[in-house]
Design a protein around this motif. Structure first.
Motif, mmCIF file in Angstrom:
data_model
loop_
_atom_site.group_PDB
_atom_site.id
_atom_site.type_symbol
_atom_site.label_atom_id
_atom_site.label_comp_id
_atom_site.label_asym_id
_atom_site.label_seq_id
_atom_site.Cartn_x
_atom_site.Cartn_y
_atom_site.Cartn_z
ATOM 1 N N GLY A 113 -0.056 5.593 30.556
ATOM 2 C CA GLY A 113 0.477 4.058 30.926
ATOM 3 C C GLY A 113 1.876 4.044 30.434
ATOM 4 N N ASP A 114 2.273 4.782 29.538
ATOM 5 C CA ASP A 114 3.603 4.732 28.990
ATOM 6 C C ASP A 114 4.477 5.593 29.823
ATOM 7 N N ALA A 115 5.433 5.229 30.490
ATOM 8 C CA ALA A 115 6.227 6.139 31.532
ATOM 9 C C ALA A 115 6.907 7.120 31.038
ATOM 10 N N GLU A 116 7.743 6.892 29.711
ATOM 11 C CA GLU A 116 8.443 7.906 29.161
ATOM 12 C C GLU A 116 7.417 8.994 28.714
ATOM 13 N N ILE A 117 6.321 8.744 28.174
ATOM 14 C CA ILE A 117 5.330 9.942 27.794
ATOM 15 C C ILE A 117 4.793 10.710 29.154
ATOM 16 N N ASP A 118 4.414 9.873 30.191
ATOM 17 C CA ASP A 118 3.768 10.486 31.210
ATOM 18 C C ASP A 118 4.636 11.186 32.145
ATOM 19 N N ALA A 119 5.845 11.141 32.169
ATOM 20 C CA ALA A 119 6.726 11.584 33.071
ATOM 21 C C ALA A 119 6.861 13.065 32.727
ATOM 22 N N PHE A 120 6.583 13.450 31.561
ATOM 23 C CA PHE A 120 6.791 14.840 31.144
ATOM 24 C C PHE A 120 5.380 15.462 30.727
ATOM 25 N N TRP A 121 4.707 14.653 29.897
ATOM 26 C CA TRP A 121 3.484 15.378 29.079
ATOM 27 C C TRP A 121 2.270 15.235 29.914
ATOM 28 N N PHE A 122 2.140 14.286 30.928
ATOM 29 C CA PHE A 122 0.979 13.908 31.730
ATOM 30 C C PHE A 122 1.483 14.138 33.221
ATOM 31 N N HIS A 174 -5.966 11.363 23.120
ATOM 32 C CA HIS A 174 -5.424 11.769 24.408
ATOM 33 C C HIS A 174 -4.182 12.802 24.045
ATOM 34 N N PRO A 175 -4.639 13.948 23.939
ATOM 35 C CA PRO A 175 -3.660 15.010 23.589
ATOM 36 C C PRO A 175 -2.991 15.743 24.762
ATOM 37 N N THR A 176 -1.876 16.414 24.459
ATOM 38 C CA THR A 176 -1.179 17.118 25.348
ATOM 39 C C THR A 176 -1.793 18.529 25.266
ATOM 40 N N TYR A 177 -2.281 19.277 26.391
ATOM 41 C CA TYR A 177 -2.375 20.641 26.263
ATOM 42 C C TYR A 177 -2.201 21.398 27.614
ATOM 43 N N THR A 178 -2.073 22.533 27.691
ATOM 44 C CA THR A 178 -1.598 23.494 28.755
ATOM 45 C C THR A 178 -2.353 24.804 28.781
ATOM 46 N N LEU A 179 -2.810 25.064 30.195
ATOM 47 C CA LEU A 179 -3.359 26.256 30.508
ATOM 48 C C LEU A 179 -2.148 27.159 31.252
ATOM 49 N N TYR A 286 -3.057 23.855 22.822
ATOM 50 C CA TYR A 286 -3.729 22.490 22.514
ATOM 51 C C TYR A 286 -2.703 22.020 21.588
ATOM 52 N N GLU A 287 -2.534 20.767 21.570
ATOM 53 C CA GLU A 287 -1.391 20.026 20.728
ATOM 54 C C GLU A 287 -2.122 19.137 20.139
ATOM 55 N N CYS A 288 -1.694 17.782 20.301
ATOM 56 C CA CYS A 288 -2.156 16.561 19.723
ATOM 57 C C CYS A 288 -1.542 15.399 20.467
ATOM 58 N N ASP A 289 -1.773 14.227 20.104
ATOM 59 C CA ASP A 289 -1.376 13.058 20.870
ATOM 60 C C ASP A 289 0.005 12.938 20.878
ATOM 61 N N PRO A 290 0.605 12.465 22.011
ATOM 62 C CA PRO A 290 2.096 12.409 21.901
ATOM 63 C C PRO A 290 2.808 11.556 20.816
ATOM 64 N N HIS A 291 3.732 11.942 20.289
ATOM 65 C CA HIS A 291 4.640 11.397 19.143
ATOM 66 C C HIS A 291 3.787 11.396 17.937
ATOM 67 N N THR A 292 2.737 12.060 17.877
ATOM 68 C CA THR A 292 2.021 12.248 16.418
ATOM 69 C C THR A 292 2.974 12.838 15.225
ATOM 70 N N GLN A 293 3.024 11.921 14.196
ATOM 71 C CA GLN A 293 4.030 12.465 13.268
ATOM 72 C C GLN A 293 3.025 13.492 12.187
ATOM 73 N N VAL A 294 3.607 14.608 12.466
ATOM 74 C CA VAL A 294 3.344 15.736 11.755
ATOM 75 C C VAL A 294 3.704 15.954 10.220
#
Length: 326
Positions: A113-122, A174-179, A286-294
């Motif tokens: 639902g966040d346009a900035e996040i969804d445009a690339f990560w989802f 709600h993580p980002t991941y890629t195959l 496998y990554e993590c939720d967008p903008h996670t502070q590591v």
């Protein structure tokens, strides 16, 4: 089997027995401290499931180039990545010619639902429904299976690091991941390698954990194990037919303050001894939720490296930009 890269059965971990779980966690900690790699069995993903994904992907890669080009994307996109689009060695500053592979890439596609996040990560996944309709079915099933395994691996890693069970999975709601389905054809398709060229150049992965199902070959995976960690530099990665290869990426290494190593690896070019060798790998990042502070773990369980806190999305995006062949 390499002492630096052991095979670890998840059965004792999943049994619920506290002693068995502690032994498994200790073995994982030791392996990730040496090479950043291990193999896991007992993960529950059968060979037939993996081979169905490969069969569907092979049907796509066998299409004429003009048909595949309808699904062509750049690095970080969803679809077909042609030979020459990536040079993974760039991410560590190693100047290599472009990698000798083709890839089909899909990933997380449920928007936040966040346009900035969804445009690339989802981004929405695109599928060759007209040409290879079974690819979508098999790849989506596999994505679901890998996410389940990845979260269980993260719970195991939390125990290995001496943390609460949700230490990592609290950040995978709600993580980002890629195959990436990577096809490594022989020289009849990709041509003769030039000096310094690989199927995938030397690099470390960028996220938390990578789950790899690979095929054994002469032009296969190599892992770098430093002498101080019991290795001799580059060595052929161990292989077990029922095992998944697991390695941690840069974000996980940072999270542990350098206690665990981001596993450096490469995939050799076609060997002169088997120039037409044809391999395919299923690589789940496998990554993590967008903008996670590591933020690196401190205290007795963390490592010695003074990493700063990073934003996961900014870090990953910069690495993807780095490997793009301009």
């Amino acid at each position: 089997m390499s002492a630096s890269i052991p095979v670890i059965d998840l059965g004792p971990w999943l049994s619920g027995d506290p002693d068995a779980r502690a032994r498994t966690a200790a073995a994982v900690d030791a392996a990730l401290s040496r090479a950043g790699f291990l193999l896991i069995t007992g993960h529950g993903v059968g060979a037939a499931e993996r081979e169905r994904v490969r069969a569907a992907a092979r049907a796509f890669f066998a299409l004429p180039t003009e048909a595949k080009q309808r699904y062509s994307v750049g690095v970080g996109g969803r679809g077909w990545l042609a030979k020459g689009a990536e040079a993974n060695g760039y991410s560590e500053g190693t100047p290599t010619p472009p990698d000798l592979k083709e890839s089909w890439t899909v990933g997380a596609d449920q928007p936040t639902g966040d346009a900035e996040i969804d445009a690339f990560w989802f981004q929405p996944n695109h599928w060759p429904q007209a040409e290879v309709p079974q690819l979508r079915t098999e790849a989506e099933d596999y994505l679901g299976r890998m996410r389940t395994v990845a979260d269980e691996v993260l719970r195991l890693l939390a125990a290995a690091l001496g943390q609460d069970p949700g230490f990592f999975t609290d950040h995978t709601g709600h993580p980002t991941y890629t195959l990436n389905i990577n096809w490594y054809p022989g020289t009849g398709v990709v041509g003769e390698p030039v000096p310094g060229q690989f199927r995938i150049g030397p690099h470390t992965d960028f996220g938390t954990v990578t789950l790899l199902d690979r095929q054994q070959g002469k032009g296969g995976l190599q892992v770098y194990v430093a002498p101080e960690d019991g290795g001799d530099g580059w060595q052929d990665a161990p292989w077990e037919p029922d095992a998944l290869t697991v390695n941690i990426g840069d974000l996980m290494a940072r999270w542990t303050g350098g206690r665990w190593k981001s596993g450096r690896h490469r995939v050799l070019p076609p060997s002169p001894d088997a120039p037409e060798e044809d391999l395919m790998s299923l690589v789940y990042f496998y990554e993590c939720d967008p903008h996670t502070q590591v933020t690196p773990v401190g205290g007795p369980t963390g490592g010695p490296t003074a990493y700063r806190t990073v934003d996961s999305s900014a870090y990953l995006r910069a690495k993807l930009d780095a490997i793009t062949v301009k």
